[in-house]
Design an enzyme around this catalytic site. Sequence first.
Site, short mmCIF file in Angstrom:
data_model
loop_
_atom_site.label_atom_id
_atom_site.label_comp_id
_atom_site.label_asym_id
_atom_site.label_seq_id
_atom_site.Cartn_x
_atom_site.Cartn_y
_atom_site.Cartn_z
N HIS A 37 15.36 65.14 53.39
CA HIS A 37 13.98 64.94 53.87
C HIS A 37 13.29 63.84 53.07
CE1 HIS A 37 14.64 69.41 54.67
NE2 HIS A 37 14.38 68.94 55.89
N SER A 185 21.35 70.32 53.39
CA SER A 185 20.75 71.12 54.45
C SER A 185 19.96 72.24 53.81
CB SER A 185 21.85 71.72 55.34
OG SER A 185 21.30 72.75 56.16
N SER A 186 18.83 72.59 54.40
CA SER A 186 18.08 73.74 53.89
C SER A 186 18.96 74.98 53.96
CB SER A 186 16.81 73.95 54.73
OG SER A 186 16.03 72.77 54.74
P1 AMP Z 1 15.09 70.21 59.25
O1 AMP Z 1 14.02 70.52 58.24
O2 AMP Z 1 16.43 70.76 58.86
O3 AMP Z 1 14.68 70.53 60.66
O4 AMP Z 1 15.28 68.64 59.21
C1 AMP Z 1 14.19 67.77 59.36
C2 AMP Z 1 14.71 66.37 59.47
O5 AMP Z 1 15.43 66.06 58.29
C3 AMP Z 1 15.65 66.16 60.64
O6 AMP Z 1 15.40 64.90 61.23
C4 AMP Z 1 17.00 66.19 60.00
O7 AMP Z 1 17.98 65.43 60.69
C5 AMP Z 1 16.69 65.56 58.66
N1 AMP Z 1 17.72 65.93 57.68
C6 AMP Z 1 18.10 67.17 57.34
N2 AMP Z 1 19.12 67.12 56.44
C7 AMP Z 1 19.38 65.81 56.23
C8 AMP Z 1 20.32 65.10 55.44
N3 AMP Z 1 21.20 65.72 54.67
N4 AMP Z 1 20.29 63.75 55.48
C9 AMP Z 1 19.40 63.10 56.26
N5 AMP Z 1 18.49 63.70 57.05
C10 AMP Z 1 18.48 65.05 57.03
#
Ligand code: AMP
Length: 299
Positions: A37, A185-186
């Site tokens: 993020h 990843s969260s």
């Molecule tokens: P999320 O909070 O998991 O819904 O992710 C929010 C945004 O962060 C989305 O556009 C994801 O693709 C991006 N994102 C999550 N993990 C990564 C990562 N490891 N590298 C790059 N972008 C990420």
Amino acid sequence: MFHVDRIADLRAACDGARADGRRVAVVPTMGFLHDGHRSLMRAARAAADYVVVTIFVNPLQFGANEDLDRYPRDLAGDLALCEAEGIDCVFSPSVAEMYPRSPLTTVHVAELTDDLCGAARPTHFDGVTTVVAKLFAIVGPCAAFFGRKDAQQLAVVTRMADDLNLPVEVVGCPIVREADGLAMSSRNAYLAAEDRTAALVLSRALRGAADAIIAGARDPRALERAVATTVGAEPRVALEYVEVRDAHELSRMVVLDGSVLIAIAARVGATRLIDNVVVRIDDAGVTADLGVVAAVERP
Ligand code: AMP
């Protein structure tokens, strides 16, 4: 930093920034923020003058038996991270603020959502596109930053913005990985130590596939089989799919050319993880984009 949880306040802040001649960028997230993020925030900051981060665990994009209730949350930590990144505005609405009533209007992007993650999560992408369309409508004209880690989501949101003439430039950003290759990843917070080690097979298998293409492999089905074999050797990991697709259209490829997406979804214990690599094949040669490791130093 401005922290708002009302739609009207976010809209007024973005309208005000544009009235001052500032370019607005938005980074939509579900919170529990990590370096992936953070890299989106930095890309947004580099492209715009007023950066908004949204934090909303969107119930609409979770299936009935998925992890909505246990999805990790840490609003205080997220706000501190945003503050440290120099974010201008954080929007963290309640579910009631975003969905005061069950919506009768949703956004569905056909075809692109039929398979890959859409096969196991049939309602997921409608939830994503509906909430992202709402966020775009609230924020107004802007650039929106998404990670390539969610390759199908990026393709779907890009197509939605294009089909609906939304005044939003959708920007994809590289995958950020841990030093050992695991895509951030969260949901990695769910992984017990042995599962976390086992999960490394995913990035290892993708690296192997990228190397094979660089070495001349051009048969998508053979690449899929090779990835499945590598992942299959790790008993703690159950492969859901491995697919070789055109990175933009998500269409199946007969012969590899252009931007080639190799996408994986797998269950590691109870945790569902996704990962991918994009390999570009053109006259200039073959280059693999596995993303970046520890791209951003912590402030
Ligand atoms: P999320 O909070 O998991 O819904 O992710 C929010 C945004 O962060 C989305 O556009 C994801 O693709 C991006 N994102 C999550 N993990 C990564 C990562 N490891 N590298 C790059 N972008 C990420």
